[in-house]
Design an enzyme around this catalytic site. Structure first.
Site, PDB file in Angstrom:
ATOM      1  N   SER A  42      -6.077  -0.683   3.879  1.00 23.07           N
ATOM      2  CA  SER A  42      -6.158   0.293   3.635  1.00 23.07           C
ATOM      3  C   SER A  42      -5.168   1.713   4.488  1.00 23.07           C
ATOM      4  CB  SER A  42      -7.154   1.085   4.730  1.00 23.07           C
ATOM      5  OG  SER A  42      -7.181   2.072   5.403  1.00 23.07           O
ATOM      6  N   LYS A  43      -5.053   2.634   3.784  1.00 25.94           N
ATOM      7  CA  LYS A  43      -4.336   4.171   3.368  1.00 25.94           C
ATOM      8  C   LYS A  43      -4.442   4.190   5.116  1.00 25.94           C
ATOM      9  CE  LYS A  43      -4.194   4.509  -0.983  1.00 25.94           C
ATOM     10  NZ  LYS A  43      -3.877   5.222  -2.382  1.00 25.94           N
ATOM     11  N   ARG A  44      -5.747   4.549   5.374  1.00 24.76           N
ATOM     12  CA  ARG A  44      -5.944   5.544   6.485  1.00 24.76           C
ATOM     13  C   ARG A  44      -5.862   4.662   7.619  1.00 24.76           C
ATOM     14  NH1 ARG A  44     -11.057   9.596   6.108  1.00 24.76           N
ATOM     15  NH2 ARG A  44      -9.184  10.757   7.118  1.00 24.76           N
ATOM     16  N   ARG A  45      -6.505   3.665   7.682  1.00 28.49           N
ATOM     17  CA  ARG A  45      -6.861   2.877   9.312  1.00 28.49           C
ATOM     18  C   ARG A  45      -5.298   1.464   9.204  1.00 28.49           C
ATOM     19  NH1 ARG A  45     -11.137  -1.178   7.403  1.00 28.49           N
ATOM     20  NH2 ARG A  45      -9.634  -1.877   6.204  1.00 28.49           N
ATOM     21  N   TYR A  79      -0.775   8.109   0.439  1.00 32.23           N
ATOM     22  CA  TYR A  79       0.747   7.795  -0.285  1.00 32.23           C
ATOM     23  C   TYR A  79       0.865   6.345  -0.979  1.00 32.23           C
ATOM     24  CZ  TYR A  79      -0.334   5.267   4.553  1.00 32.23           C
ATOM     25  OH  TYR A  79      -1.379   4.116   5.585  1.00 32.23           O
TER      26      TYR A  79
END
Length: 487
Positions: free
Chosen positions: A253-256, A32
Site C-alpha cells: 500500500s502506498k500509505r503503509r 506516488y
RNA sequence: GCCCCCAUCGUCCAGUGGCCCAGGACAUCGCCCUUUCAAGGCGGAAACACGGGUUCGAAUCCCGUUGGGGGUGCCA
C-alpha cells in the site's frame, strides 16, 4: 476453482497472444508510483515487446477528487527511469468524457442501464441484512429518466454466469446473481472507472488486459459492459497478476509501505537491477537463470508462465541484484552513476571532489557497495577537510590499543625506507606487525583509523597510495601526537 | 457476511504423475581466501499446510478442511 490453464484452453489463449497484441498500462494518479505498479507496467511492456505489439499508457484520472497531475509526472518519470517506453499516450481519461457519456446514453437507450436516485445511505439502510450484498435493484423498474442527481446503473442479468478468461488463472466464473446492478455513471455525470475502462479498451483496440489481481472481482462487470458495447468484438484476454505483498503478506500500500519507485532511484539502485528483480517477482525463465539483461527478459518472458501466488517484495534480494549490477559496471559508468550521490548537497566534502582521485578509487569502491548511496562514505577520507577520525573508531583502535603509538611511529619511520606506494606500504606495515608479533590485520587498524577515519572501508594500502605521501604522513603524525598528548 | 483468488525451504522461484527421501537463488550458519569490509570458493541447516480420494505410483489430478489474501464505494 477451474485453475487449469492447460491443454486446449491455453493453446487458444496463447494463439491469441500471437500477432500484434495491444496492451495498456493504466495507473491512476492518486499517489506516488510504487513497485507493484512498476511490476505490472513491466510485465505489460515485456509482453508487448516480445511479441512486437504496442504498449499504450493511459492515465485513469476519472476521479477528479483524488487525481493530481503531479502524480502523473512522477509515474512518467519513474517509467522512463526504468526504461519502460510507451508507443501511445499518455492518454488521459479526463479528456475523454464525451465517449463515456455517449456509451452511458447508449446503455440507457438500449435498456441495459437505468437511472437511479437512491442515495448511498438509502441503499445501505435498505440492504443492511440482505444475504446478497450490494444494490438491491430498487430503481430497476421505476422508469426514471437520466438527469442531474441521478446515477446510471447497469442492469445485470439475474441468472447465468459470466466467465473471465484469464491467462494466468484459467476460467474464473461469477454467478450473475452475485453481481449487483453497478453504477456506470455517477450522479454528477462522470463515468465510473469500469465504464471508462471498457470504452477505452474498446476504442484503443486493446487485446490483452494485464493488471493486478485486485481487479479480478470487477472484471465480470467489464465483461458484461464489453458485451453490451462491443458490437460483437471479441473480449480481450485477461491476465491478472499476483499482487505484491509486504512482510505481513498484505497488498503493498502506498500509505503503509515505503515502496515508491523514486525512493529506490534516490537510494542508489540501478534501474537495470530493479527491472531484473521485478521481472522475477512472479515469473522465472525456463532455464533458471536469474541475472538477465533487458533483452534477455524480452526474449524469455511469457505471460502464461506467470505464477499465481502473491510475492513478497524483498529488499535484501533487491540489494543482491543491485550489487551484481553495480559490480558489472565499468569504472567510468560506476562513477557516472555515483555522481549524483557524490555531489549531493549534504555530502561533507561537497566541492572538493577530484576526478583523478575518484577514478583511482572507483574500482575499489565498486566492489563494496550494495547501493550507490553508500559511495560517498567510502571515499570521504580522500576529500574531507579538515580530516578527523571517527571518535568511536579512534577510541577503540588508537586510544584503546596500547600498541597503537608504537605501530604508528614505526609505520611513519618505515615510510623513509621504501618508495611510496601500495607495495611499499604493505611491506612496511608487515615489518611492523612482525616486529611486534601481531597479525597484519591487527596492525593495520590504528593506521587505518588514523588515515581513513574508520575501522572498515576500502583496502588500506591502495587507498593510502591514492591519498599521497604527504597526507599520509600528516595524518599518521597527527594521530600519533594526539595519542601521546593524551598519555 | 457474501464473491473471488492463492497455498513447495524465512524469502523469491524450479517442479505440470515415476528422473524428487524435492533443485537454484537471496537471507542465515560454519569453514576457506584475506590488510578491514566486501566479493569469491566450499559446506550446513531449512519446505511440498492438513485430511480424504484417483492411480501400480502423487509436490504434481479431484474433493474437503484449515490458513492467508483480494474484492465488496456514485475510488482505481
Amino acid at each position: 476453482m477451474d485453475g487449469s490453464v492447460g491443454g486446449e484452453r491455453l493453446a487458444t489463449l496463447v494463439r491469441m497472444s500471437e500477432g500484434a497484441p495491444r496492451v495498456r498500462f493504466a495507473p491512476s494518479p492518486t499517489g506516488y508510483f510504487h513497485v507493484g505498479g512498476a511490476r505490472t507496467a513491466l510485465y505489460n511492456w515485456l509482453f508487448a515487446r516480445r511479441l512486437g505489439g504496442q504498449f499504450v499508457l493511459r492515465i485513469e484520472d476519472t476521479d477528479r477528487e483524488r487525481s493530481d497531475p503531479a502524480w502523473t509526472d512522477g509515474i512518467l518519470s519513474a517509467l522512463r527511469w526504468l526504461g519502460i517506453d510507451w508507443d501511445e499516450g499518455p492518454i488521459h481519461q479526463s479528456e475523454r468524457r464525451a465517449g463515456y457519456e455517449a456509451a452511458a446514453r447508449r446503455l440507457f437507450a438500449e435498456g441495459r442501464a437505468y437511472a437511479c436516485d437512491c442515495t448511498p445511505d438509502e441503499v445501505r439502510a435498505r440492504t443492511a441484512g440482505n444475504p446478497v450484498p450490494g444494490y438491491d435493484g430498487h430503481c430497476r423498474a421505476r422508469g426514471l429518466e437520466p438527469g442531474p442527481g441521478r446515477a446510471l446503473r447497469f442492469k445485470v442479468p439475474d441468472e447465468g454466469t459470466t466467465v473471465v478468461c484469464d491467462l494466468v488463472r484459467g476460467d474464473v466464473e461469477f454467478a450473475n446473481a452475485t453481481i449487483e446492478d453497478f453504477v456506470v455513471q455517477k450522479s454528477n455525470g462522470d463515468a465510473l472507472f469500469v465504464l471508462a475502462v471498457v470504452v477505452d479498451d474498446l476504442d484503443l483496440r486493446i487485446t490483452h488486459v494485464v493488471r493486478g489481481e485486485e481487479h479480478l472481482p470487477t472484471t465480470p462487470k467489464a465483461v458484461l459492459l464489453w458485451e453490451a458495447l462491443g458490437d460483437g468484438r471479441p473480449l480481450p484476454v485477461f491476465a491478472h497478476l499476483p499482487i505484491l505483498v509486504n512482510e505481513q503478506r498484505q497488498k503493498l500500500s502506498k500509505r503503509r509501505d515505503k515502496v515508491a519507485v523514486e525512493d529506490y532511484r534516490d537510494a542508489g539502485y540501478l534501474p537495470e537491477a530493479m527491472v531484473n528483480y521485478l521481472a522475477l517477482l512472479g515469473w522465472a525463465p525456463a532455464d533458471g537463470r536469474e541475472v538477465l539483461t533487458r533483452d534477455e527478459l524480452v526474449a524469455e518472458f511469457r505471460l502464461e508462465d506467470v505464477n499465481r501466488s502473491p510475492a513478497f517484495f524483498d529488499l535484501k534480494r533487491l540489494g543482491h541484484f543491485n550489487g551484481v549490477y553495480v559490480r558489472a559496471l565499468g569504472d567510468d559508468a560506476f562513477l557516472a552513476a555515483s555522481r549524483p550521490f557524490l555531489e549531493a548537497p549534504d555530502v561533507p566534502f561537497a566541492g572538493r571532489l577530484d576526478d583523478q582521485v575518484l577514478a583511482r578509487l572507483a574500482p575499489l569502491a565498486k566492489e563494496r557497495v550494495a547501493t550507490l548511496s553508500e559511495v560517498p562514505d567510502l571515499v570521504a577520507f580522500a576529500f574531507v577537510e579538515p580530516f578527523d577520525p571517527d571518535p568511536g573508531a579512534y577510541d577503540k583502535a588508537i586510544a584503546g590499543d596500547d600498541a597503537a603509538p608504537e605501530i604508528l611511529e614505526r609505520f611513519l619511520a618505515g615510510l623513509d625506507t621504501v618508495p611510496f606506494g601500495a607495495d611499499g606500504l604493505r611491506s612496511v606495515l608487515t615489518g611492523v606487525a612482525d616486529a611486534l608479533g601481531r597479525k597484519l590485520a591487527k596492525a593495520q587498524a590504528p593506521v587505518r583509523v588514523a588515515t581513513m577515519g574508520r575501522p572498515i572501508g576500502l583496502p588500506l594500502f591502495e587507498s593510502l597510495e591514492v591519498l599521497g605521501e604527504a597526507t599520509v604522513r600528516a595524518r599518521v603524525g597527527a594521530a600519533l601526537a594526539r595519542r601521546r598528548g593524551e598519555g
